[in-house]
Design an enzyme around this catalytic site. Structure first.
Site, PDB file in Angstrom:
ATOM      1  N   SER A  62      32.283   1.483  11.988  1.00 29.27           N
ATOM      2  CA  SER A  62      33.515   0.919  11.442  1.00 29.27           C
ATOM      3  C   SER A  62      34.622   0.838  12.489  1.00 29.27           C
ATOM      4  O   SER A  62      34.629   1.577  13.476  1.00 29.27           O
ATOM      5  CB  SER A  62      34.007   1.771  10.269  1.00 29.27           C
ATOM      6  OG  SER A  62      33.008   1.899   9.292  1.00 29.27           O
TER       7      SER A  62
HETATM    8  N1  SAH Z   1      30.017   5.686   8.771  1.00 30.71           N
HETATM    9  C1  SAH Z   1      29.276   4.925   9.759  1.00 30.71           C
HETATM   10  C2  SAH Z   1      29.313   3.426   9.534  1.00 30.71           C
HETATM   11  C3  SAH Z   1      28.629   3.052   8.311  1.00 30.71           C
HETATM   12  S1  SAH Z   1      27.806   1.520   8.262  1.00 30.71           S
HETATM   13  C4  SAH Z   1      29.708   5.244  11.153  1.00 30.71           C
HETATM   14  O1  SAH Z   1      30.653   6.034  11.334  1.00 30.71           O
HETATM   15  O2  SAH Z   1      29.082   4.720  12.079  1.00 30.71           O
HETATM   16  C5  SAH Z   1      27.094   1.817   6.659  1.00 30.71           C
HETATM   17  C6  SAH Z   1      25.844   2.619   6.699  1.00 30.71           C
HETATM   18  O3  SAH Z   1      25.478   2.894   5.358  1.00 30.71           O
HETATM   19  C7  SAH Z   1      24.679   1.886   7.330  1.00 30.71           C
HETATM   20  O4  SAH Z   1      24.117   2.653   8.344  1.00 30.71           O
HETATM   21  C8  SAH Z   1      23.710   1.707   6.170  1.00 30.71           C
HETATM   22  O5  SAH Z   1      22.360   1.754   6.551  1.00 30.71           O
HETATM   23  C9  SAH Z   1      24.084   2.867   5.276  1.00 30.71           C
HETATM   24  N2  SAH Z   1      23.690   2.720   3.865  1.00 30.71           N
HETATM   25  C10 SAH Z   1      23.644   1.587   3.115  1.00 30.71           C
HETATM   26  N3  SAH Z   1      23.238   1.869   1.866  1.00 30.71           N
HETATM   27  C11 SAH Z   1      23.025   3.213   1.813  1.00 30.71           C
HETATM   28  C12 SAH Z   1      22.602   4.110   0.791  1.00 30.71           C
HETATM   29  N4  SAH Z   1      22.287   3.677  -0.443  1.00 30.71           N
HETATM   30  N5  SAH Z   1      22.512   5.422   1.093  1.00 30.71           N
HETATM   31  C13 SAH Z   1      22.813   5.882   2.342  1.00 30.71           C
HETATM   32  N6  SAH Z   1      23.211   5.080   3.347  1.00 30.71           N
HETATM   33  C14 SAH Z   1      23.326   3.770   3.088  1.00 30.71           C
END
Ligand code: SAH
Length: 215
Positions: A62
């Site tokens: 992000s």
């Molecule tokens: N917080 C992260 C950025 C998040 S991007 C950072 O600091 O880099 C969102 C992430 O959520 C992605 O890696 C995606 O694979 C994950 N994601 C999507 N759906 C999800 C779910 N149901 N459970 C856990 N993770 C999930």
């Protein structure tokens, strides 16, 4: 050696403080965590830019300001235990780990989970607990949580996450269909009641479920 203290300080001043983030603990955490360690090698030189960056598998780390704003909104106390859904690179988890007692974070894409686990161990974070799985259902074994942060967007607020919020706890979650943007919601559990408030517009990758295209 940390070769990036200057870009990091510049990021904090121009992207974070100038947009109104004042919590000194949050600013200190942003100063401490080496964001360039959380992006793929090709993007290291851009790690302190004012935007999200690709981390592979169609996912992103992000924008620094969004990480700062969501963290500040959680109003964390030092002994808090926090759940994050969407580990991604592990950057948000590391920021939380600088501020609170225990971080529990769930990632649905296994290669990203493995990479984040390795990276956070290398950076010597001992208070981050990672799990590979679907965060929609939270992590009941460690509930309730003082705060929950969701960094992928579902189309509604998952009831299991509301259920796993401690009394007085706060959850911050982007909600809405994929498209231009979603709404960031603040959910609070106060006196047995659940209060919900829209905070701002954001753009997140979707929260996927096993079986609907998630890996
Ligand atoms: N917080 C992260 C950025 C998040 S991007 C950072 O600091 O880099 C969102 C992430 O959520 C992605 O890696 C995606 O694979 C994950 N994601 C999507 N759906 C999800 C779910 N149901 N459970 C856990 N993770 C999930």
């Amino acid at each position: 050696m940390d070769c990036y203290p200057m870009p990091r300080q510049h990021m904090i001043r121009t992207q974070i403080q100038q947009r109104g983030i004042t919590n000194p603990d949050v600013l200190r955490a942003l100063e401490k965590v080496p964001r360039h360690e959380f992006v793929p090698p090709d993007y290291v030189a851009r790690a302190y830019e004012d935007g999200p960056l690709p981390i592979g598998h169609g996912q992103t780390i992000s924008q620094p300001y969004i990480v700062a704003a969501m963290t500040e909104l959680l109003r964390l106390s030092a002994n808090a235990r926090v759940l994050e859904v969407g580990t991604g690179s592990g950057y948000q988890a590391a920021i939380l780990a600088e501020l609170i007692r225990e971080v529990y974070t769930i990632e649905i894409i296994e290669p990203l989970y493995l990479e984040a686990r390795c990276r956070l161990a290398r950076l010597a974070y001992t208070n981050i607990h990672l799990r590979c799985g679907d965060g929609y259902s939270g992590w009941p074994e460690y509930a309730p949580f003082d705060a929950i942060i969701v960094t992928a967007a579902p189309d509604h607020i998952p009831q299991p996450l509301i259920d796993q919020l401690a009394e007085g706890g706060r959850m911050i979650i982007p909600v809405g269909p994929q498209g231009d943007y979603q709404e960031l919601w603040l959910v609070e559990r106060v006196g047995g009641r659940v209060k919900k408030k829209r905070v701002m517009r954001v753009a997140f990758v979707p929260l996927t479920r096993h079986g609907d295209g998630g890996e």
